[in-house]
Design a protein around this motif. Sequence first.
Motif, PDB file in Angstrom:
ATOM      1  N   ASP A  40       0.855  -1.194   0.000  1.00  0.00           N
ATOM      2  CA  ASP A  40       0.000   0.000   0.000  1.00  0.00           C
ATOM      3  C   ASP A  40       0.888   1.239   0.000  1.00  0.00           C
ATOM      4  OD1 ASP A  40      -1.811   2.015   0.359  1.00  0.00           O
ATOM      5  OD2 ASP A  40      -2.461   1.386   2.361  1.00  0.00           O
ATOM      6  N   SER A  42      -0.044   4.253  -0.357  1.00  0.00           N
ATOM      7  CA  SER A  42      -0.746   5.478   0.031  1.00  0.00           C
ATOM      8  C   SER A  42      -0.181   6.083   1.302  1.00  0.00           C
ATOM      9  CB  SER A  42      -2.242   5.202   0.214  1.00  0.00           C
ATOM     10  OG  SER A  42      -2.489   4.361   1.331  1.00  0.00           O
ATOM     11  N   VAL A  43       0.613   5.325   2.045  1.00  0.00           N
ATOM     12  CA  VAL A  43       1.264   5.805   3.263  1.00  0.00           C
ATOM     13  C   VAL A  43       2.746   5.449   3.166  1.00  0.00           C
ATOM     14  CG1 VAL A  43       1.361   5.675   5.772  1.00  0.00           C
ATOM     15  CG2 VAL A  43      -0.847   5.455   4.610  1.00  0.00           C
ATOM     16  N   ALA A  45       5.243   6.011   0.992  1.00  0.00           N
ATOM     17  CA  ALA A  45       5.479   5.331  -0.280  1.00  0.00           C
ATOM     18  C   ALA A  45       6.945   4.948  -0.473  1.00  0.00           C
ATOM     19  CB  ALA A  45       5.014   6.214  -1.431  1.00  0.00           C
ATOM     20  N   ARG A 157     -11.504   5.928   3.188  1.00  0.00           N
ATOM     21  CA  ARG A 157     -10.250   5.260   3.542  1.00  0.00           C
ATOM     22  C   ARG A 157      -9.994   4.061   2.648  1.00  0.00           C
ATOM     23  NH1 ARG A 157     -10.233   2.862   8.120  1.00  0.00           N
ATOM     24  NH2 ARG A 157     -12.407   3.133   8.791  1.00  0.00           N
ATOM     25  N   LYS A 160      -8.718   5.262  -0.735  1.00  0.00           N
ATOM     26  CA  LYS A 160      -7.306   5.652  -0.625  1.00  0.00           C
ATOM     27  C   LYS A 160      -6.406   4.416  -0.632  1.00  0.00           C
ATOM     28  CE  LYS A 160      -4.052   8.018   2.470  1.00  0.00           C
ATOM     29  NZ  LYS A 160      -3.891   8.717   3.767  1.00  0.00           N
ATOM     30  N   MET A 161      -6.804   3.390   0.122  1.00  0.00           N
ATOM     31  CA  MET A 161      -6.006   2.165   0.165  1.00  0.00           C
ATOM     32  C   MET A 161      -5.998   1.476  -1.190  1.00  0.00           C
ATOM     33  SD  MET A 161      -6.360  -1.260   2.547  1.00  0.00           S
ATOM     34  CE  MET A 161      -5.571  -0.546   3.984  1.00  0.00           C
ATOM     35  N   ALA A 163      -6.197   2.767  -4.160  1.00  0.00           N
ATOM     36  CA  ALA A 163      -5.272   3.479  -5.041  1.00  0.00           C
ATOM     37  C   ALA A 163      -3.825   3.197  -4.650  1.00  0.00           C
ATOM     38  CB  ALA A 163      -5.560   4.973  -4.998  1.00  0.00           C
ATOM     39  N   GLY A 164      -3.556   3.181  -3.328  1.00  0.00           N
ATOM     40  CA  GLY A 164      -2.197   2.907  -2.864  1.00  0.00           C
ATOM     41  C   GLY A 164      -1.743   1.502  -3.194  1.00  0.00           C
ATOM     42  N   ASP A 167      -0.851   1.227  -6.876  1.00  0.00           N
ATOM     43  CA  ASP A 167       0.505   1.739  -7.115  1.00  0.00           C
ATOM     44  C   ASP A 167       1.547   0.699  -6.698  1.00  0.00           C
ATOM     45  OD1 ASP A 167      -0.493   4.110  -8.083  1.00  0.00           O
ATOM     46  OD2 ASP A 167      -0.239   5.206  -6.192  1.00  0.00           O
TER      47      ASP A 167
END
Length: 412
Positions: A40, A42-43, A45, A157, A160-161, A163-164, A167
Amino acid sequence: LDDVAKAGFNLVQSRPDTMQLDRLHNRGLYAWINVGPSIDFSVAADASKAAMKKLADDHAGHPALLVWEVPDEALWNVWYGAELWRNRDEPKQQNESIDALEDKAKADKLRGMRAEVRKHWSMAEHKQAEELADKIWRELGKEPPHPDLNVSNALARAAKMAAGMLDGYTYLKEICPTHPVWMNHAPRNSVAQRAAFNKAADAVGCDIYPVPPYLGGHCGLAGRGLTGVGAYTRSMQEAEPGKPVWMVLQAFNWAELAEMKNDPSLDRQRHPSYSETRFMAYDAIVNGARAILYWGSAYTDRTKPFWGDLLKVVRELADLKPVLSAPDADVKLDVALDETWGSLDQGVRVLPKQTPEGVWLIVVNESHSPLRYAVKGLKAETGETYTDTATGVSAAVHDGAVSMNVAGTSVQ
């Protein structure tokens, strides 16, 4: 490991540890490794990217590694963590603090506020419930311990996860294109939410543990019996058409899980029977599953009959691999059922598989009632026979159709 290899399992979970991977490889077994939360992006990176790079550098080249797995039930846990906090742990902590107050008038006031919180929850007024619960903390002279862990913001939330993780998945496929990525869901959440997460995987599916039915609400469907396995297999395909579905089935007794030890309904917590284990496997298969995994064997008492039953089912599936791995047959089949006393809301499903020796039929009766069925549209000559490999019962083809009787919730 020797037992499971002999039974025909070919994929076993491993930690990211070379010694564990070696143990599997020495027995002809493949491994999956869970990549953990670092996928993930999103945090943090940059740190996550470095962790993914190290994991791939250390283990992607090992001959035992077959597949990466993303964090288990990631989507569901976004919601579940908030629900546990707001509906279980937070009320308990607040009530304990309220009961300890010496100011009885204030205690009564806060108990009334707690009652209002429950009313909001009962009407799905999540934001109002959470704001009022936060106010109770401040009335107690404390700041809310987890102000952002809310059901009301779970959808944001989760997005967001998703999308993360996409990636992270994209990066992992760049540095390790040879190994697929598998995502396991809980038997929960909407098709739309699962579809957003499924972009970050090559194979998708869910776990489903329906024995005994209604225990713990593990199945999110209205019907929580054995056929929830097939229903969720179809639902997983709906969320990501074209990607293979891997289903995780039950290899434990609910009473064997530590958190269930003191449950007063232990008498209802039993292992699946042999026929239930066999049915769930084939129900997943006829509904489109391309792999079957089992969870819970780490908790299972292997002196119980269930363990032998599970190995027997897996041995049957392993022996049938030439059929199961064959392409679906390009035939249009119709299944007709004789009239019976039941409502026939569930019936017989048939999966045709094209092998070099001809078309095999995998038949599952999802009804609890015994039925007589006819499979029509077979490209077979009159007089040719189909034989159930388990029972030896045969039926001859007549005008492109074959008819057989089948017991309730059973397989042919």
